[in-house]
Design a protein around this motif. Structure first.
Motif, PDB file in Angstrom:
ATOM      1  N   LEU A 156     -10.277  41.062 -14.939  1.00  0.00           N
ATOM      2  CA  LEU A 156     -11.133  41.186 -16.117  1.00  0.00           C
ATOM      3  C   LEU A 156     -10.713  42.363 -16.993  1.00  0.00           C
ATOM      4  CD1 LEU A 156     -14.746  40.439 -14.845  1.00  0.00           C
ATOM      5  CD2 LEU A 156     -13.488  39.221 -16.617  1.00  0.00           C
ATOM      6  N   LEU A 157     -10.371  43.480 -16.370  1.00  0.00           N
ATOM      7  CA  LEU A 157      -9.891  44.636 -17.127  1.00  0.00           C
ATOM      8  C   LEU A 157      -8.626  44.279 -17.907  1.00  0.00           C
ATOM      9  CD1 LEU A 157     -10.397  47.440 -14.458  1.00  0.00           C
ATOM     10  CD2 LEU A 157     -11.653  47.187 -16.598  1.00  0.00           C
ATOM     11  N   HIS A 158      -7.740  43.542 -17.260  1.00  0.00           N
ATOM     12  CA  HIS A 158      -6.490  43.132 -17.907  1.00  0.00           C
ATOM     13  C   HIS A 158      -6.777  42.196 -19.096  1.00  0.00           C
ATOM     14  CE1 HIS A 158      -2.214  42.439 -18.219  1.00  0.00           C
ATOM     15  NE2 HIS A 158      -2.443  41.142 -18.238  1.00  0.00           N
ATOM     16  N   MET A 172     -13.079  35.662 -10.296  1.00  0.00           N
ATOM     17  CA  MET A 172     -12.116  36.525 -10.924  1.00  0.00           C
ATOM     18  C   MET A 172     -12.371  37.967 -10.475  1.00  0.00           C
ATOM     19  SD  MET A 172     -11.204  37.033 -14.970  1.00  0.00           S
ATOM     20  CE  MET A 172     -10.778  35.327 -15.116  1.00  0.00           C
ATOM     21  N   GLN A 173     -11.314  38.656 -10.165  1.00  0.00           N
ATOM     22  CA  GLN A 173     -11.414  40.038  -9.711  1.00  0.00           C
ATOM     23  C   GLN A 173     -11.638  40.981 -10.896  1.00  0.00           C
ATOM     24  OE1 GLN A 173     -11.350  40.848  -6.430  1.00  0.00           O
ATOM     25  NE2 GLN A 173     -11.229  38.637  -6.065  1.00  0.00           N
ATOM     26  N   LYS A 174     -12.211  42.132 -10.622  1.00  0.00           N
ATOM     27  CA  LYS A 174     -12.477  43.116 -11.672  1.00  0.00           C
ATOM     28  C   LYS A 174     -11.175  43.542 -12.359  1.00  0.00           C
ATOM     29  CE  LYS A 174     -14.587  47.588 -12.569  1.00  0.00           C
ATOM     30  NZ  LYS A 174     -15.340  48.710 -12.010  1.00  0.00           N
ATOM     31  N   GLU A 175     -10.137  43.723 -11.588  1.00  0.00           N
ATOM     32  CA  GLU A 175      -8.847  44.123 -12.154  1.00  0.00           C
ATOM     33  C   GLU A 175      -8.342  43.096 -13.174  1.00  0.00           C
ATOM     34  OE1 GLU A 175      -4.326  44.704 -10.552  1.00  0.00           O
ATOM     35  OE2 GLU A 175      -5.949  45.438  -9.282  1.00  0.00           O
ATOM     36  N   ALA A 177     -18.406  42.123 -22.230  1.00  0.00           N
ATOM     37  CA  ALA A 177     -17.630  42.689 -23.336  1.00  0.00           C
ATOM     38  C   ALA A 177     -16.505  41.744 -23.747  1.00  0.00           C
ATOM     39  CB  ALA A 177     -17.064  44.047 -22.934  1.00  0.00           C
ATOM     40  N   LEU A 178     -15.807  41.200 -22.771  1.00  0.00           N
ATOM     41  CA  LEU A 178     -14.707  40.283 -23.035  1.00  0.00           C
ATOM     42  C   LEU A 178     -15.194  39.043 -23.779  1.00  0.00           C
ATOM     43  CD1 LEU A 178     -11.773  39.295 -22.555  1.00  0.00           C
ATOM     44  CD2 LEU A 178     -12.543  38.464 -20.340  1.00  0.00           C
ATOM     45  N   LEU A 179     -16.274  38.455 -23.309  1.00  0.00           N
ATOM     46  CA  LEU A 179     -16.807  37.253 -23.951  1.00  0.00           C
ATOM     47  C   LEU A 179     -17.351  37.545 -25.352  1.00  0.00           C
ATOM     48  CD1 LEU A 179     -18.565  35.569 -20.897  1.00  0.00           C
ATOM     49  CD2 LEU A 179     -16.406  34.908 -21.989  1.00  0.00           C
ATOM     50  N   PRO A 234     -11.680  48.649 -22.212  1.00  0.00           N
ATOM     51  CA  PRO A 234     -10.928  48.338 -20.991  1.00  0.00           C
ATOM     52  C   PRO A 234     -10.608  49.563 -20.134  1.00  0.00           C
ATOM     53  CG  PRO A 234      -9.969  47.245 -22.886  1.00  0.00           C
ATOM     54  CD  PRO A 234     -11.022  48.160 -23.409  1.00  0.00           C
ATOM     55  N   VAL A 235     -10.624  50.742 -20.723  1.00  0.00           N
ATOM     56  CA  VAL A 235     -10.316  51.941 -19.938  1.00  0.00           C
ATOM     57  C   VAL A 235     -11.526  52.460 -19.170  1.00  0.00           C
ATOM     58  CG1 VAL A 235      -8.413  52.636 -21.426  1.00  0.00           C
ATOM     59  CG2 VAL A 235     -10.711  53.506 -21.879  1.00  0.00           C
ATOM     60  N   HIS A 236     -12.689  51.899 -19.397  1.00  0.00           N
ATOM     61  CA  HIS A 236     -13.888  52.290 -18.660  1.00  0.00           C
ATOM     62  C   HIS A 236     -13.922  51.571 -17.313  1.00  0.00           C
ATOM     63  CE1 HIS A 236     -15.885  53.240 -22.752  1.00  0.00           C
ATOM     64  NE2 HIS A 236     -15.333  54.331 -22.243  1.00  0.00           N
ATOM     65  N   ILE A 237     -13.042  51.978 -16.426  1.00  0.00           N
ATOM     66  CA  ILE A 237     -12.905  51.277 -15.150  1.00  0.00           C
ATOM     67  C   ILE A 237     -14.091  51.518 -14.225  1.00  0.00           C
ATOM     68  CG2 ILE A 237     -10.387  51.216 -15.260  1.00  0.00           C
ATOM     69  CD1 ILE A 237     -10.350  53.595 -13.328  1.00  0.00           C
ATOM     70  N   HIS A 238     -14.910  52.514 -14.527  1.00  0.00           N
ATOM     71  CA  HIS A 238     -16.081  52.794 -13.695  1.00  0.00           C
ATOM     72  C   HIS A 238     -17.233  51.823 -13.973  1.00  0.00           C
ATOM     73  CE1 HIS A 238     -16.781  54.870 -17.495  1.00  0.00           C
ATOM     74  NE2 HIS A 238     -18.069  54.757 -17.236  1.00  0.00           N
ATOM     75  N   LYS A 239     -17.171  51.113 -15.121  1.00  0.00           N
ATOM     76  CA  LYS A 239     -18.229  50.142 -15.436  1.00  0.00           C
ATOM     77  C   LYS A 239     -18.076  48.929 -14.525  1.00  0.00           C
ATOM     78  CE  LYS A 239     -19.737  52.026 -19.483  1.00  0.00           C
ATOM     79  NZ  LYS A 239     -20.791  51.852 -20.417  1.00  0.00           N
ATOM     80  N   ASP A 240     -19.173  48.235 -14.302  1.00  0.00           N
ATOM     81  CA  ASP A 240     -19.115  47.112 -13.365  1.00  0.00           C
ATOM     82  C   ASP A 240     -18.479  45.861 -13.977  1.00  0.00           C
ATOM     83  OD1 ASP A 240     -21.114  45.988 -14.950  1.00  0.00           O
ATOM     84  OD2 ASP A 240     -22.689  46.238 -13.465  1.00  0.00           O
ATOM     85  N   LYS A 241     -18.205  44.935 -13.105  1.00  0.00           N
ATOM     86  CA  LYS A 241     -17.522  43.697 -13.459  1.00  0.00           C
ATOM     87  C   LYS A 241     -18.286  42.911 -14.519  1.00  0.00           C
ATOM     88  CE  LYS A 241     -15.890  39.590 -11.007  1.00  0.00           C
ATOM     89  NZ  LYS A 241     -15.736  38.984  -9.683  1.00  0.00           N
ATOM     90  N   LYS A 242     -19.608  42.835 -14.381  1.00  0.00           N
ATOM     91  CA  LYS A 242     -20.430  42.087 -15.334  1.00  0.00           C
ATOM     92  C   LYS A 242     -20.343  42.695 -16.730  1.00  0.00           C
ATOM     93  CE  LYS A 242     -25.106  40.411 -16.298  1.00  0.00           C
ATOM     94  NZ  LYS A 242     -24.749  40.211 -17.659  1.00  0.00           N
TER      95      LYS A 242
END
Length: 88
Positions: free
Chosen positions: A6-8, A1-4, A53-55, A40-48
Motif C-alpha cells: 500500500l505504501l508503494h 494486500m500488505q502495508k508495504e 488516502a490511496l483511494l 507515503p512517508v508516514h509509515i507509522h500510520k496504519d494500513k487503513k
C-alpha cells in the motif's frame, strides 16, 4: 494486500499526479486527500489510513481527468512508422 505494498502504491499515485501535472501544466486539486494529512512517508500510520488516502487520491485524479475535455491528437500517415515491433 500488505502495508508495504500500500505504501508503494500510495507513492506511485503521487508520482502519477505529479507526472500528469507536469505534462499538462494543469494542477489537480486534492482537497480531500490533503485533509487526510497522510503521505507515503508516514509509515507509522496504519494500513487503513494509507488505503483511504490511496483511494481518495485516485478518485480525485480520475475525477479531474474525467471533467477535462479530451485533447485533440492530430495523426498523419506521413509521421506514422511503417514497421511495427512486437514483444514476445
Amino acid at each position: 494486500m500488505q502495508k508495504e505494498e500500500l505504501l508503494h502504491l500510495h507513492m506511485l499515485m503521487i508520482h502519477i499526479k505529479k507526472y500528469y501535472e507536469g505534462v499538462t501544466n494543469d494542477e489537480i486539486q486534492t482537497d480531500r486527500y490533503n485533509s487526510l494529512e497522510i503521505s507515503p512517508v508516514h509509515i507509522h500510520k496504519d494500513k487503513k489510513a494509507h488505503k483511504d488516502a490511496l483511494l481518495t487520491l485516485g478518485d480525485e485524479i480520475v475525477s479531474h481527468i474525467h471533467h477535462r475535455p479530451l485533447p485533440v491528437v492530430n495523426y498523419s500517415h506521413e509521421t506514422a512508422s511503417q514497421t511495427v515491433a512486437a514483444e514476445h
